[in-house]
Design an enzyme around this catalytic site. Structure first.
Site, PDB file in Angstrom:
ATOM      1  N   ALA A 192      37.911  32.912  40.812  1.00 23.29           N
ATOM      2  CA  ALA A 192      38.164  33.569  39.517  1.00 23.29           C
ATOM      3  C   ALA A 192      39.634  33.522  39.091  1.00 23.29           C
ATOM      4  O   ALA A 192      39.935  33.377  37.900  1.00 23.29           O
ATOM      5  CB  ALA A 192      37.690  35.015  39.569  1.00 23.29           C
TER       6      ALA A 192
ATOM      7  N   THR B 188      41.647  33.083  35.155  1.00 23.79           N
ATOM      8  CA  THR B 188      42.211  34.242  34.441  1.00 23.79           C
ATOM      9  C   THR B 188      43.316  33.789  33.482  1.00 23.79           C
ATOM     10  O   THR B 188      43.481  34.369  32.414  1.00 23.79           O
ATOM     11  CB  THR B 188      42.760  35.312  35.416  1.00 23.79           C
ATOM     12  OG1 THR B 188      43.530  34.664  36.419  1.00 23.79           O
ATOM     13  CG2 THR B 188      41.643  36.086  36.082  1.00 23.79           C
TER      14      THR B 188
ATOM     15  N   GLN C  65      33.854  28.480  42.713  1.00 22.52           N
ATOM     16  CA  GLN C  65      32.985  29.647  42.549  1.00 22.52           C
ATOM     17  C   GLN C  65      32.845  29.975  41.065  1.00 22.52           C
ATOM     18  O   GLN C  65      32.104  30.878  40.704  1.00 22.52           O
ATOM     19  CB  GLN C  65      33.619  30.858  43.258  1.00 22.52           C
ATOM     20  CG  GLN C  65      33.746  30.709  44.757  1.00 22.52           C
ATOM     21  CD  GLN C  65      34.544  31.874  45.354  1.00 22.52           C
ATOM     22  OE1 GLN C  65      35.760  31.907  45.301  1.00 22.52           O
ATOM     23  NE2 GLN C  65      33.852  32.837  45.912  1.00 22.52           N
TER      24      GLN C  65
ATOM     25  N   HIS D 178      28.260  28.594  42.402  1.00 24.86           N
ATOM     26  CA  HIS D 178      27.549  29.665  41.684  1.00 24.86           C
ATOM     27  C   HIS D 178      26.924  29.178  40.385  1.00 24.86           C
ATOM     28  O   HIS D 178      26.556  29.983  39.530  1.00 24.86           O
ATOM     29  CB  HIS D 178      28.502  30.833  41.396  1.00 24.86           C
ATOM     30  CG  HIS D 178      29.036  31.479  42.643  1.00 24.86           C
ATOM     31  ND1 HIS D 178      30.034  32.413  42.638  1.00 24.86           N
ATOM     32  CD2 HIS D 178      28.696  31.311  43.949  1.00 24.86           C
ATOM     33  CE1 HIS D 178      30.297  32.800  43.892  1.00 24.86           C
ATOM     34  NE2 HIS D 178      29.507  32.131  44.701  1.00 24.86           N
TER      35      HIS D 178
ATOM     36  N   CYS E 262      15.212  26.016  32.613  1.00 24.94           N
ATOM     37  CA  CYS E 262      13.883  26.619  32.587  1.00 24.94           C
ATOM     38  C   CYS E 262      13.495  26.983  34.021  1.00 24.94           C
ATOM     39  O   CYS E 262      13.573  26.150  34.915  1.00 24.94           O
ATOM     40  CB  CYS E 262      12.867  25.656  31.998  1.00 24.94           C
ATOM     41  SG  CYS E 262      11.168  26.242  32.230  1.00 24.94           S
TER      42      CYS E 262
ATOM     43  N   ASN F  13      47.077  32.535  46.036  1.00 25.32           N
ATOM     44  CA  ASN F  13      46.283  33.658  45.529  1.00 25.32           C
ATOM     45  C   ASN F  13      47.171  34.892  45.418  1.00 25.32           C
ATOM     46  O   ASN F  13      48.060  35.096  46.234  1.00 25.32           O
ATOM     47  CB  ASN F  13      45.101  33.927  46.479  1.00 25.32           C
ATOM     48  CG  ASN F  13      44.030  34.776  45.831  1.00 25.32           C
ATOM     49  OD1 ASN F  13      43.620  34.502  44.704  1.00 25.32           O
ATOM     50  ND2 ASN F  13      43.584  35.815  46.508  1.00 25.32           N
TER      51      ASN F  13
HETATM   52 ZN   LIG Z   1      10.028  24.565  31.075  1.00 29.34          ZN
END
Ligand SMILES: [Zn+2]
Length: 261
Positions: A36, A40, A113, A133, A141, A231
């Protein structure tokens, strides 16, 4: 973009960026691992931080999404709120510096991530980016697994569909890993394999507290890699890395990229 940045870095940090650049120059396999803190500086909040998304919305767990229309509507409301921060977000000098490493042939892969798609937007091709992620700029779908673009899904929402569905009837969901949802097997395995083969592993903007992300620097160390961490806050690997830089990602990465030959 990165070259225009004039970073004001302390002599101590510059000694570190020089070391990292030398290691990259000599390396066979360079992995950059981002969290993250990487985004930022593009104006995207750390969703888990104070004042972040989860202070405003209750997370919708995957099981709830799959079993309740109310939960799906709630999820999409949250995602539309998140779009306010995402729609204008652009790659920052840190992203562009990693892209520069790619262009000069020094980057093996980015493991991230982040779900914002900003590494792709910086010009690094999809196949060089492993998203642990998922990516919220794609929508999938849940039945037939078809992918559609965020724009296509957003059109359906703006047309009044509060929880859009696929043509097949399946539930559409941003292609990210929700709370309670299994980690993507292929990506996790590939990230582990690349970490085990790396000889330079650079962590940027991650506290390395979430699994399986937290395992990757350990794999790299097991393989004898040089580990650098950039970091702002402590990580579980601070005692085991070769170089630790407590500074914003953008200026540090720009300085590293400028020094790599
Ligand atoms: Zn579908």
């Amino acid at each position: 973009m990165a070259k225009e940045t004039t970073p004001v870095l302390t002599p101590e940090i510059q000694a570190h960026t020089r070391t990292i650049a030398e290691k990259i120059t000599a390396a066979r396999s360079v992995i950059v691992f981002t969290g993250a803190g990487m985004s930022t500086e593009s104006g995207i909040p750390d969703y888990r931080s104070q004042g972040g998304l989860w202070d405003k919305f209750t997370p919708v767990y995957f099981d709830a999404f799959m079993s309740s229309e109310t939960a799906r509507i709630q999820y999409w409301e949250m995602r539309m709120d998140m779009e306010k921060g995402l729609k204008n977000a652009r790659p920052n000098p840190g992203h562009m510096s990693i892209a520069q490493l790619y262009e000069t042939g020094h980057l093996t892969a980015v493991i991230t991530q982040n779900i914002d798609g900003l590494h792709q937007a910086s010009g690094i091709p999809d196949e060089k980016i492993i998203e642990l992620h998922g990516n919220t700029r794609r929508v999938r779908c849940m039945s037939c697994r078809t992918l559609i673009s965020w724009d296509a899904a957003q059109q359906m929402i703006l047309a009044g569909d509060k929880a859009p569905r696929c043509d097949c009837g399946g539930y559409l969901k941003p292609d990210t890993i929700s709370f309670g949802q299994a980690m993507p097997e292929k990506e996790t395995r590939r990230a582990a394999e690349l970490s085990l083969k790396s000889d330079v592993f650079i962590v940027v903007g991650s506290t390395l507290l979430v699994q399986p992300a937290a395992l990757m620097p350990g794999y790299a160390l097991d393989a004898g890699a040089f580990l650098a961490i950039i970091n702002l806050s402590p990580t579980p690997y601070d005692d085991r890395c070769q170089v630790l830089i407590r500074e914003k990602a953008g200026p540090v990465l720009a300085d590293i990229a400028a020094r790599v030959r």
